[in-house]
Design a protein around this motif. Structure first.
Motif, PDB file in Angstrom:
ATOM      1  N   VAL A 164      13.012  16.004 -30.307  1.00 22.42           N
ATOM      2  CA  VAL A 164      12.873  16.982 -29.138  1.00 22.42           C
ATOM      3  C   VAL A 164      11.296  17.131 -28.739  1.00 22.42           C
ATOM      4  O   VAL A 164      10.497  17.012 -29.504  1.00 22.42           O
ATOM      5  CB  VAL A 164      13.212  18.413 -29.356  1.00 22.42           C
ATOM      6  N   ARG A 165      11.097  16.619 -27.257  1.00 19.94           N
ATOM      7  CA  ARG A 165       9.916  16.674 -27.005  1.00 19.94           C
ATOM      8  C   ARG A 165       9.626  16.810 -25.457  1.00 19.94           C
ATOM      9  O   ARG A 165      10.511  16.437 -24.863  1.00 19.94           O
ATOM     10  CB  ARG A 165       9.280  15.164 -27.315  1.00 19.94           C
ATOM     11  N   VAL A 166       8.439  17.266 -25.122  1.00 20.19           N
ATOM     12  CA  VAL A 166       8.453  17.624 -23.402  1.00 20.19           C
ATOM     13  C   VAL A 166       7.617  16.830 -22.819  1.00 20.19           C
ATOM     14  O   VAL A 166       6.393  16.980 -22.698  1.00 20.19           O
ATOM     15  CB  VAL A 166       7.994  19.116 -23.381  1.00 20.19           C
ATOM     16  N   ASP A 167       8.028  15.418 -22.967  1.00 17.32           N
ATOM     17  CA  ASP A 167       7.175  14.310 -22.372  1.00 17.32           C
ATOM     18  C   ASP A 167       6.740  14.694 -20.863  1.00 17.32           C
ATOM     19  O   ASP A 167       5.820  14.144 -20.334  1.00 17.32           O
ATOM     20  CB  ASP A 167       7.636  13.048 -22.240  1.00 17.32           C
ATOM     21  N   VAL A 168       7.584  15.427 -20.093  1.00 24.74           N
ATOM     22  CA  VAL A 168       7.245  15.740 -18.738  1.00 24.74           C
ATOM     23  C   VAL A 168       6.133  16.288 -18.682  1.00 24.74           C
ATOM     24  O   VAL A 168       5.210  15.969 -17.636  1.00 24.74           O
ATOM     25  CB  VAL A 168       8.416  16.474 -18.118  1.00 24.74           C
ATOM     26  N   LEU A 169       5.715  17.436 -19.320  1.00 23.81           N
ATOM     27  CA  LEU A 169       4.492  17.899 -19.387  1.00 23.81           C
ATOM     28  C   LEU A 169       3.246  16.784 -19.786  1.00 23.81           C
ATOM     29  O   LEU A 169       2.227  17.100 -18.807  1.00 23.81           O
ATOM     30  CB  LEU A 169       4.301  19.027 -20.295  1.00 23.81           C
ATOM     31  N   LEU A 170       3.368  16.043 -20.507  1.00 16.78           N
ATOM     32  CA  LEU A 170       2.141  15.157 -20.708  1.00 16.78           C
ATOM     33  C   LEU A 170       2.120  14.214 -19.510  1.00 16.78           C
ATOM     34  O   LEU A 170       1.048  13.539 -19.244  1.00 16.78           O
ATOM     35  CB  LEU A 170       2.660  14.334 -22.229  1.00 16.78           C
ATOM     36  N   GLY A 171       3.253  13.820 -19.056  1.00 13.90           N
ATOM     37  CA  GLY A 171       3.147  12.922 -17.805  1.00 13.90           C
ATOM     38  C   GLY A 171       2.357  13.564 -16.593  1.00 13.90           C
ATOM     39  O   GLY A 171       1.717  12.849 -15.961  1.00 13.90           O
TER      40      GLY A 171
ATOM     41  N   LEU B  47       0.108  16.029 -17.077  1.00  7.55           N
ATOM     42  CA  LEU B  47      -1.446  16.471 -17.357  1.00  7.55           C
ATOM     43  C   LEU B  47      -2.427  15.157 -17.270  1.00  7.55           C
ATOM     44  O   LEU B  47      -2.013  14.207 -17.289  1.00  7.55           O
ATOM     45  CB  LEU B  47      -1.347  16.940 -18.914  1.00  7.55           C
ATOM     46  N   PRO B  48      -3.604  15.549 -16.951  1.00  4.05           N
ATOM     47  CA  PRO B  48      -4.862  14.502 -17.207  1.00  4.05           C
ATOM     48  C   PRO B  48      -4.681  13.831 -18.346  1.00  4.05           C
ATOM     49  O   PRO B  48      -4.370  14.480 -19.501  1.00  4.05           O
ATOM     50  CB  PRO B  48      -6.051  15.172 -16.848  1.00  4.05           C
ATOM     51  N   ARG B  49      -4.781  12.476 -18.651  1.00  2.00           N
ATOM     52  CA  ARG B  49      -4.654  11.916 -19.849  1.00  2.00           C
ATOM     53  C   ARG B  49      -5.332  12.377 -20.750  1.00  2.00           C
ATOM     54  O   ARG B  49      -4.993  12.402 -22.040  1.00  2.00           O
ATOM     55  CB  ARG B  49      -5.319  10.171 -19.334  1.00  2.00           C
ATOM     56  N   ARG B  50      -6.755  12.741 -20.577  1.00  7.19           N
ATOM     57  CA  ARG B  50      -7.520  13.431 -21.814  1.00  7.19           C
ATOM     58  C   ARG B  50      -6.815  14.505 -22.392  1.00  7.19           C
ATOM     59  O   ARG B  50      -6.672  14.884 -23.701  1.00  7.19           O
ATOM     60  CB  ARG B  50      -8.872  13.688 -21.346  1.00  7.19           C
ATOM     61  N   VAL B  51      -6.451  15.299 -21.489  1.00  8.43           N
ATOM     62  CA  VAL B  51      -5.698  16.553 -21.775  1.00  8.43           C
ATOM     63  C   VAL B  51      -4.483  16.281 -22.482  1.00  8.43           C
ATOM     64  O   VAL B  51      -3.982  16.999 -23.543  1.00  8.43           O
ATOM     65  CB  VAL B  51      -5.455  17.621 -20.692  1.00  8.43           C
ATOM     66  N   ALA B  52      -3.568  15.499 -22.028  1.00 17.15           N
ATOM     67  CA  ALA B  52      -2.256  14.951 -22.666  1.00 17.15           C
ATOM     68  C   ALA B  52      -2.579  14.322 -24.103  1.00 17.15           C
ATOM     69  O   ALA B  52      -1.869  14.865 -24.807  1.00 17.15           O
ATOM     70  CB  ALA B  52      -1.822  13.777 -21.700  1.00 17.15           C
ATOM     71  N   PHE B  53      -3.921  13.723 -24.181  1.00 16.80           N
ATOM     72  CA  PHE B  53      -3.902  13.025 -25.379  1.00 16.80           C
ATOM     73  C   PHE B  53      -4.155  14.330 -26.634  1.00 16.80           C
ATOM     74  O   PHE B  53      -3.885  14.178 -27.448  1.00 16.80           O
ATOM     75  CB  PHE B  53      -5.278  12.277 -25.411  1.00 16.80           C
ATOM     76  N   GLY B  54      -4.970  15.289 -25.964  1.00 21.85           N
ATOM     77  CA  GLY B  54      -5.283  16.387 -26.905  1.00 21.85           C
ATOM     78  C   GLY B  54      -4.185  17.074 -27.249  1.00 21.85           C
ATOM     79  O   GLY B  54      -4.031  17.642 -28.358  1.00 21.85           O
TER      80      GLY B  54
ATOM     81  N   ALA C 256       1.431   3.701 -30.864  1.00 23.10           N
ATOM     82  CA  ALA C 256       0.937   3.747 -29.341  1.00 23.10           C
ATOM     83  C   ALA C 256       2.004   3.703 -28.503  1.00 23.10           C
ATOM     84  O   ALA C 256       2.448   4.516 -27.563  1.00 23.10           O
ATOM     85  CB  ALA C 256       0.097   2.459 -29.083  1.00 23.10           C
ATOM     86  N   GLY C 257       3.214   3.114 -29.188  1.00 23.33           N
ATOM     87  CA  GLY C 257       4.535   3.045 -28.380  1.00 23.33           C
ATOM     88  C   GLY C 257       5.328   4.451 -28.488  1.00 23.33           C
ATOM     89  O   GLY C 257       6.332   4.685 -27.751  1.00 23.33           O
ATOM     90  N   ARG C 258       5.180   5.210 -29.812  1.00 23.29           N
ATOM     91  CA  ARG C 258       5.766   6.387 -29.706  1.00 23.29           C
ATOM     92  C   ARG C 258       4.944   7.623 -29.304  1.00 23.29           C
ATOM     93  O   ARG C 258       5.375   8.748 -29.336  1.00 23.29           O
ATOM     94  CB  ARG C 258       5.776   6.410 -31.424  1.00 23.29           C
ATOM     95  N   SER C 259       3.814   7.189 -28.583  1.00 21.87           N
ATOM     96  CA  SER C 259       2.837   8.540 -28.007  1.00 21.87           C
ATOM     97  C   SER C 259       2.405   8.088 -26.728  1.00 21.87           C
ATOM     98  O   SER C 259       1.781   7.008 -26.478  1.00 21.87           O
ATOM     99  CB  SER C 259       1.733   8.400 -29.082  1.00 21.87           C
ATOM    100  N   GLY C 260       2.679   8.768 -25.963  1.00 14.25           N
ATOM    101  CA  GLY C 260       2.439   8.630 -24.556  1.00 14.25           C
ATOM    102  C   GLY C 260       0.957   8.485 -24.190  1.00 14.25           C
ATOM    103  O   GLY C 260       0.476   8.252 -22.943  1.00 14.25           O
TER     104      GLY C 260
END
Length: 172
Positions: free
Chosen positions: A73-80, A82-89, A163-167
């Motif tokens: 269970v994961r909320v990838d929509v949110l990471l998508g 967000l700005p890349r640096r914020v999503a990384f954090g 890398a493939g498991r983390s956006g």
């Protein structure tokens, strides 16, 4: 580190196969029990209890494999969005939190299993066996989850196997 991640992935694949075999065995057991009841025969009295333990085992055996594949269970929509640096954090924070929780459950789970073993606690339903046999499975699974979180965190910074498991891998 790449070789260790690969070998660890093979271990998790094997545990997932054991989980799949356990599900297959549980389905067969339940079907046989139902057929016996419909035929007017008494099925094994331990079927329900073995099914409970089997579901517990399947959950613990497959959880690290699911995390590795990103099928948890994961909320990838949110990471998508967000700005890349914020999503990384955010992804890093989630992985660090997962690691911390997993390590806490390893510590307390093994403590509970050792206490149950020292007290000689027994599980007594239809089947009788030492309680620590059930308890030790939980910290063992969370130890595997903790190792996977370490690989995910490393992969985020290295852009490697995780890398493939983390956006957000490799973005700083």
């Amino acid at each position: 580190m790449h070789r260790a991640a690969h070998l660890f992935g093979r271990l998790l694949d094997g545990l997932a196969l054991v989980a799949a075999g356990t599900v297959l065995a549980l389905v067969a057991l339940i079907c046989v029990n139902i057929l016996m009841r419909n035929a007017g025969l008494r099925g094994p009295i331990w079927t329900e209890e073995v099914s409970e333990y089997g579901l517990y085992a399947v959950t613990l055996l497959s959880a690290p494999w699911l995390l590795r594949r990103g099928a948890h269970v994961r909320v990838d929509v949110l990471l998508g969005v967000l700005p890349r640096r914020v999503a990384f954090g955010a992804d890093l924070a989630a992985n660090l939190l997962g690691l911390a929780v997993s390590l806490a459950l390893v510590r307390y789970g093994f403590g509970s299993a050792l206490d149950a073993r020292a007290m000689g606690a027994m599980t007594m339903k239809t089947l009788f066996f030492p309680e620590w046999w059930l308890l030790v499975a939980l910290p063992a699974a969370f130890l595997l989850l903790a190792v996977e979180f370490v690989f995910r965190i490393h992969g985020q910074f290295a852009g490697g196997p995780a890398a493939g498991r983390s956006g957000t891998a490799g973005v700083l």
